[in-house]
Design a protein around this motif. Structure first.
Motif, PDB file in Angstrom:
ATOM      1  N   ASP A   4      50.642  38.829  41.633  1.00 47.69           N
ATOM      2  CA  ASP A   4      51.046  40.241  41.676  1.00 47.69           C
ATOM      3  C   ASP A   4      52.516  40.392  41.291  1.00 47.69           C
ATOM      4  O   ASP A   4      52.886  41.327  40.575  1.00 47.69           O
ATOM      5  N   LYS A   5      53.354  39.492  41.766  1.00 45.25           N
ATOM      6  CA  LYS A   5      54.783  39.534  41.420  1.00 45.25           C
ATOM      7  C   LYS A   5      54.979  39.299  39.923  1.00 45.25           C
ATOM      8  O   LYS A   5      55.789  39.956  39.286  1.00 45.25           O
ATOM      9  N   ILE A   6      54.221  38.358  39.373  1.00 47.62           N
ATOM     10  CA  ILE A   6      54.336  38.052  37.940  1.00 47.62           C
ATOM     11  C   ILE A   6      53.863  39.249  37.123  1.00 47.62           C
ATOM     12  O   ILE A   6      54.537  39.682  36.188  1.00 47.62           O
ATOM     13  N   TRP A   7      52.705  39.803  37.470  1.00 48.58           N
ATOM     14  CA  TRP A   7      52.133  40.906  36.697  1.00 48.58           C
ATOM     15  C   TRP A   7      52.887  42.217  36.886  1.00 48.58           C
ATOM     16  O   TRP A   7      52.828  43.078  36.020  1.00 48.58           O
ATOM     17  N   TYR A  39      46.295  40.424  33.641  1.00 43.40           N
ATOM     18  CA  TYR A  39      46.030  41.541  34.546  1.00 43.40           C
ATOM     19  C   TYR A  39      44.774  42.325  34.180  1.00 43.40           C
ATOM     20  O   TYR A  39      44.097  42.850  35.049  1.00 43.40           O
ATOM     21  N   GLU A  40      44.421  42.373  32.914  1.00 43.56           N
ATOM     22  CA  GLU A  40      43.235  43.148  32.520  1.00 43.56           C
ATOM     23  C   GLU A  40      41.941  42.556  33.090  1.00 43.56           C
ATOM     24  O   GLU A  40      40.922  43.224  33.130  1.00 43.56           O
ATOM     25  N   HIS A  41      41.981  41.314  33.554  1.00 45.68           N
ATOM     26  CA  HIS A  41      40.806  40.668  34.144  1.00 45.68           C
ATOM     27  C   HIS A  41      40.695  40.896  35.652  1.00 45.68           C
ATOM     28  O   HIS A  41      39.726  40.450  36.264  1.00 45.68           O
ATOM     29  N   ILE A  42      41.653  41.577  36.250  1.00 53.64           N
ATOM     30  CA  ILE A  42      41.734  41.675  37.702  1.00 53.64           C
ATOM     31  C   ILE A  42      40.475  42.260  38.340  1.00 53.64           C
ATOM     32  O   ILE A  42      40.043  41.807  39.398  1.00 53.64           O
ATOM     33  N   ASP A  43      39.862  43.237  37.711  1.00 50.02           N
ATOM     34  CA  ASP A  43      38.663  43.850  38.291  1.00 50.02           C
ATOM     35  C   ASP A  43      37.499  42.864  38.395  1.00 50.02           C
ATOM     36  O   ASP A  43      36.670  42.969  39.291  1.00 50.02           O
ATOM     37  N   LEU A  44      37.450  41.911  37.486  1.00 48.32           N
ATOM     38  CA  LEU A  44      36.378  40.917  37.517  1.00 48.32           C
ATOM     39  C   LEU A  44      36.566  39.898  38.632  1.00 48.32           C
ATOM     40  O   LEU A  44      35.619  39.237  39.041  1.00 48.32           O
ATOM     41  N   LEU A  45      37.793  39.777  39.104  1.00 43.27           N
ATOM     42  CA  LEU A  45      38.104  38.685  40.029  1.00 43.27           C
ATOM     43  C   LEU A  45      38.549  39.152  41.413  1.00 43.27           C
ATOM     44  O   LEU A  45      39.121  38.372  42.169  1.00 43.27           O
ATOM     45  N   LEU A  46      38.257  40.381  41.774  1.00 44.27           N
ATOM     46  CA  LEU A  46      38.695  40.902  43.065  1.00 44.27           C
ATOM     47  C   LEU A  46      38.140  40.106  44.242  1.00 44.27           C
ATOM     48  O   LEU A  46      38.772  40.013  45.288  1.00 44.27           O
ATOM     49  N   ASP A  47      36.944  39.537  44.095  1.00 39.13           N
ATOM     50  CA  ASP A  47      36.326  38.789  45.187  1.00 39.13           C
ATOM     51  C   ASP A  47      36.721  37.314  45.220  1.00 39.13           C
ATOM     52  O   ASP A  47      36.273  36.573  46.085  1.00 39.13           O
TER      53      ASP A  47
END
Length: 120
Positions: A4-7, A39-47
């Motif tokens: 999160d800090k990086i993005w 960051y665009e992949h974040i929704d795929l990896l929330l779990d």
């Protein structure tokens, strides 16, 4: 989390996360996976959390999401003879390094491994 800090400063930054499995077993096998995301992949990896806390069903669902997307990943596995040859610590370092070789150059590398694998 550290990503999160990086993005927050640059959402297009790619990060590689890597982890090993089988480190506690001298009987083998030992494996390592690396995944390159931004960051665009974040929704795929929330779990995605600690894989040991995920059910087999949830791990399979996450794998299918990664496999069907454009997320780059690599998995390397070696048997007990490899562990016998190198010892568990070096075998761990080698599978992590091998899994990273197959991934594009990262901007940042995040690893839970204690191994020093020579990635800059």
């Amino acid at each position: 989390m550290i990503e999160d800090k990086i993005w927050s400063s640059n959402p297009s930054t790619y990060i590689i996360g890597s982890d090993e499995v089988g480190r506690g077993s001298f009987a083998g096998p030992i494996g390592a996976a690396s995944v390159r995301i931004n960051y665009e992949h974040i929704d795929l990896l929330l779990d995605v959390k600690d894989s040991k806390k995920l059910s087999p069903k949830k791990r399979n669902q996450i794998f299918e999401l990664v496999h069907e997307s454009e997320i780059e990943y690599s998995y390397v596995e070696r048997d007990n003879e490899f562990i016998d040859l190198y010892g568990i610590k070096l075998a761990n370092e080698k599978v992590l390094e091998l899994s990273l070789i197959h991934i594009s150059e990262p901007t940042r590398l995040l690893s839970s491994a204690e191994a020093r694998i020579g990635v800059k």
